[in-house]
Design an enzyme around this catalytic site. Structure first.
Site, PDB file in Angstrom:
ATOM      1  N   ASP A 102      68.753  43.227  13.126  1.00 38.48           N
ATOM      2  CA  ASP A 102      69.276  41.985  13.319  1.00 38.48           C
ATOM      3  C   ASP A 102      69.492  41.309  11.595  1.00 38.48           C
ATOM      4  OD1 ASP A 102      70.248  39.454  14.228  1.00 38.48           O
ATOM      5  OD2 ASP A 102      68.841  39.733  16.009  1.00 38.48           O
ATOM      6  N   ASP A 203      74.110  38.006  13.117  1.00 42.56           N
ATOM      7  CA  ASP A 203      73.809  36.860  13.794  1.00 42.56           C
ATOM      8  C   ASP A 203      75.166  35.940  13.306  1.00 42.56           C
ATOM      9  OD1 ASP A 203      71.850  35.071  15.353  1.00 42.56           O
ATOM     10  OD2 ASP A 203      71.952  34.120  13.519  1.00 42.56           O
ATOM     11  N   GLU A 245      77.848  38.890  16.229  1.00 44.72           N
ATOM     12  CA  GLU A 245      77.615  37.980  17.198  1.00 44.72           C
ATOM     13  C   GLU A 245      78.818  37.124  16.857  1.00 44.72           C
ATOM     14  OE1 GLU A 245      74.526  34.692  18.993  1.00 44.72           O
ATOM     15  OE2 GLU A 245      74.811  35.116  16.753  1.00 44.72           O
ATOM     16  N   HIS A 318      68.443  37.159  24.280  1.00 43.44           N
ATOM     17  CA  HIS A 318      67.162  36.367  24.065  1.00 43.44           C
ATOM     18  C   HIS A 318      67.647  34.663  24.113  1.00 43.44           C
ATOM     19  CE1 HIS A 318      69.160  36.664  20.210  1.00 43.44           C
ATOM     20  NE2 HIS A 318      68.546  35.878  19.702  1.00 43.44           N
ATOM     21  N   ASP A 319      69.099  34.654  24.054  1.00 47.68           N
ATOM     22  CA  ASP A 319      69.476  33.303  24.051  1.00 47.68           C
ATOM     23  C   ASP A 319      69.834  32.653  25.233  1.00 47.68           C
ATOM     24  OD1 ASP A 319      69.445  32.904  21.241  1.00 47.68           O
ATOM     25  OD2 ASP A 319      71.127  33.719  20.917  1.00 47.68           O
TER      26      ASP A 319
HETATM   27  O1  TEU Z   1      72.687  32.395  18.336  1.00 44.72           O
HETATM   28  C1  TEU Z   1      73.990  31.917  18.003  1.00 44.72           C
HETATM   29  C2  TEU Z   1      74.125  30.419  18.418  1.00 44.72           C
HETATM   30  O2  TEU Z   1      75.015  29.810  18.353  1.00 44.72           O
HETATM   31  C3  TEU Z   1      72.901  30.037  19.548  1.00 44.72           C
HETATM   32  O3  TEU Z   1      72.661  28.774  18.924  1.00 44.72           O
HETATM   33  C4  TEU Z   1      73.819  29.759  20.761  1.00 44.72           C
HETATM   34  O4  TEU Z   1      74.868  29.147  20.621  1.00 44.72           O
HETATM   35  C5  TEU Z   1      72.632  29.240  21.722  1.00 44.72           C
HETATM   36  O5  TEU Z   1      71.512  29.956  21.882  1.00 44.72           O
HETATM   37  C6  TEU Z   1      73.195  29.456  23.103  1.00 44.72           C
HETATM   38  O6  TEU Z   1      72.624  28.625  23.779  1.00 44.72           O
HETATM   39  C7  TEU Z   1      72.233  33.071  17.088  1.00 44.72           C
HETATM   40  C8  TEU Z   1      70.585  33.712  17.653  1.00 44.72           C
HETATM   41  O7  TEU Z   1      71.053  34.793  18.631  1.00 44.72           O
HETATM   42  C9  TEU Z   1      69.741  32.648  18.137  1.00 44.72           C
HETATM   43  O8  TEU Z   1      68.688  33.159  18.480  1.00 44.72           O
HETATM   44  C10 TEU Z   1      69.668  31.750  16.767  1.00 44.72           C
HETATM   45  O9  TEU Z   1      68.981  30.610  17.046  1.00 44.72           O
HETATM   46  C11 TEU Z   1      70.827  31.271  16.218  1.00 44.72           C
HETATM   47  O10 TEU Z   1      71.923  32.171  16.055  1.00 44.72           O
HETATM   48  C12 TEU Z   1      70.620  30.872  14.712  1.00 44.72           C
HETATM   49  O11 TEU Z   1      70.239  31.935  14.032  1.00 44.72           O
END
Ligand code: TEU
Ligand code: CA
Length: 546
Positions: A102, A203, A245, A318-319
């Site tokens: 990542d 990310d 992403e 994971h989000d």
């Molecule tokens: O996620 C990108 C992001 O925009 C997230 O905040 C997303 O909008 C949200 O989780 C959806 O509900 C990435 C990573 O995958 C996330 O885990 C991180 O918190 C974020 O970037 C910051 O690095």
């Protein structure tokens, strides 16, 4: 046979995402770690995956569980050592599994050496690695908001300036306009490339071209220049999987990232489908019922509109909440059926599929009753903000249960013993109560389990060029809740049918007649007459035609 364009390894594999904190603890401290991952590689091999996307394992104070990195070239203390990491890369390689790191370079932790320096004075050599602005009328420079609540600007007493952060204030944004910063990033990426990794998941990479003064965050004017420069200075001449992403991706701009002629990335994660159950002008917490027709429209559009690019395919990460709870049915009656339906719909499409840990055994959302059970910074900040604005507690907790990120982050359920076999101690986040029924051990013992549906689909992709390269053809004239499509090339044809519904639905497809050559199905039929067929709840199958 038609001439095929150049084939890359990452176009025919399935990737498995590991969220290390929740995968496998090896020393009883309740936190998953690298040694734990090494222990489970054989399991992943059995599933058939050929690459692992590893959520961040770098040194971090964990304001956002590793997405706030304080040292890119060191490992988080709780996860192990760099030696463990080297062992993981080697052990995985032996099993023909590549490690995708990542890459979190939109921001660092405020505890990163660069930021610690930058903060010291306006003239510090690292000052310009970050984004600083003077107050405007003694206020924040502008109206931009952070993803995790509040303004995107944080006042720094010492210098009297604000710094910019699109996520939490412990995640200051890097200034990509600074070429020295970019060089530092290339250096760090090459450090990892030299270790023999298989690629990077990047990310929020569509944010690096931001122009905060113009209120531009995603898709800034120099975004693609930066990616081309990155490609040329790091992985461009290597055979690597790179996936960005990009919440702001559309079929038009996604082609830009992944058109091989442009030398940027292998593919991006697009999230159009993932935002279909939120109110149009609201946040993800403002819930809306999923319209399956819209889901089909979005997924089919992406299947056919990326002319020179390549798709990634995913339901979970994971989000995101667990798909079986989110759009399927996690009741005892239909959990297995609906989980298999999601597997079939996704793994028969064109692109690189990603499986998120636990998806392959149908893990479900975790119901919280109180905010004290929640760890995720996003949910906690949103809770505080909405309660302060007068929302009812039950409503906010309901949104968290439906959409919160902790749903996907509860520990992996390995067996029916202490804490699901995740740890011998106390887990950092509660194990879901259903672990006695839903766990890897029992899945492996049941030949009708969700696991084996995933295994079958993953193996099919390895054997079948048609699944990897074949054309995607939508079959029209089916009910709105039925997915029906073909994958085909000059050699083979696969018909995919999936009833995305807890109700029955009838289809009339006389052109297909009676089909018996099942590749995979979730009701174990022997024969279907598609001239007029009534699909049972969530019934889904793949048949090979002729
Ligand atoms: O996620 C990108 C992001 O925009 C997230 O905040 C997303 O909008 C949200 O989780 C959806 O509900 C990435 C990573 O995958 C996330 O885990 C991180 O918190 C974020 O970037 C910051 O690095
Ligand atoms: Ca541990």
């Amino acid at each position: 046979m038609k001439e095929r364009r150049s084939e890359n390894w990452w176009q025919s594999v399935v990737v498995y995402q590991i969220y290390p904190r929740s995968f496998q603890d090896s020393n009883g401290d309740g936190i998953g770690d690298i040694k734990g991952i090494i222990k489970r590689l054989d399991y992943l091999k059995k599933l058939g995956i050929e690459a692992i996307w590893l959520s961040p394992v770098y040194k971090s104070p964990n304001a956002d569980n590793g997405y706030d990195i304080s040292d890119y070239e060191d490992i988080m203390t709780e996860f192990g050592t760099m030696q463990d990491m080297d062992k993981l890369i080697k052990a995985a390689k032996k099993l023909n599994i590549k490690i995708i790191m990542d890459l979190v370079v939109n921001h660092t932790s405020d505890e990163h050496r660069w930021f610690v320096e930058a903060r010291k004075s306006k003239t510090n050599p690292y000052r310009d690695y970050y984004i600083w602005r003077d107050p405007v009328n003694s206020q924040v420079p502008n109206s931009l908001k952070a993803s995790f609540g509040g303004s995107a600007w944080k006042y720094d007493e010492k210098s009297g300036q604000y710094y910019f952060h699109l996520f939490s204030e412990k995640q200051p944004d890097l200034n990509w306009e600074n070429s020295e910063l970019r060089n530092s990033i290339w250096e760090m990426m090459n450090y990892w490339i030299d270790k023999g990794i298989g690629g990077f998941r990047m990310d929020v990479i569509d944010l690096i071209g931001k122009q905060p003064d113009k209120l531009v965050t995603a898709n800034g004017p120099h975004l693609h220049d930066y990616l081309q420069e990155m490609n040329a200075n790091t992985f461009g001449d290597k055979d690597m999987l790179t996936v960005g992403e990009t919440w702001g991706a559309t079929p038009q701009n996604a082609s830009k990232y992944s058109d091989p002629k442009r030398h940027e990335l292998s593919m991006v994660f697009q999230f159009e489908h993932s935002m279909l159950d939120q109110e149009t002008n609201g946040e993800k917490w403002d819930l809306k019922r999923l319209d399956v027709q819209k889901l089909k429209d979005v997924l089919y559009k992406w299947q056919t509109s990326l002319k020179n690019g390549w798709n990634s395919l995913f339901w979970n990460n994971h989000d995101l909440p667990r798909i079986v709870s989110r759009w399927g049915n996690d009741s005892d009656e239909y959990r297995v059926k609906s989980a298999k339906m999601f597997a079939i719909i996704l793994h028969m499409m064109k692109g690189t599929p990603y499986v998120y840990q636990g998806e392959e055994i149908g893990m479900t959302n975790y119901p919280v009753k109180d905010i004290s059970e929640v760890d995720d910074i996003e949910s906690i900040n949103m809770y505080k903000e909405r309660i302060a604005r007068g929302y009812k507690k039950e409503d906010v907790i309901h949104s968290i249960n439906v959409k919160g990120r902790d749903n996907a982050r509860t520990p992996m359920q390995w067996d029916d013993k202490h804490e699901a076999g995740f740890t011998t101690g106390d887990p950092w986040l509660h194990v879901n109560n259903n672990y006695k029924k839903i766990n890897v051990l029992s899945a492996l013992q049941d030949k009708n389990s969700i696991f084996y549906t995933y295994q079958t689909l993953i193996n099919l992709r390895k054997k079948s060029k048609t699944v990897v390269w074949g054309d995607f053809v939508e079959i029209k004239d089916v009910p709105k809740n039925v997915f029906a499509y073909e994958r085909k090339d000059d050699e083979h044809r696969y018909l995919v049918i999936a009833n995305f519904d807890r109700e029955k639905n009838s289809i009339q497809l006389p052109q297909y007649g009676i089909q018996e050559n099942f590749i995979v199905s979730n009701y174990n039929e022997m024969s279907v007459d598609l001239t007029n067929y009534t699909l049972k709840p969530y019934e889904s199958f793949v048949v090979q035609i002729n």
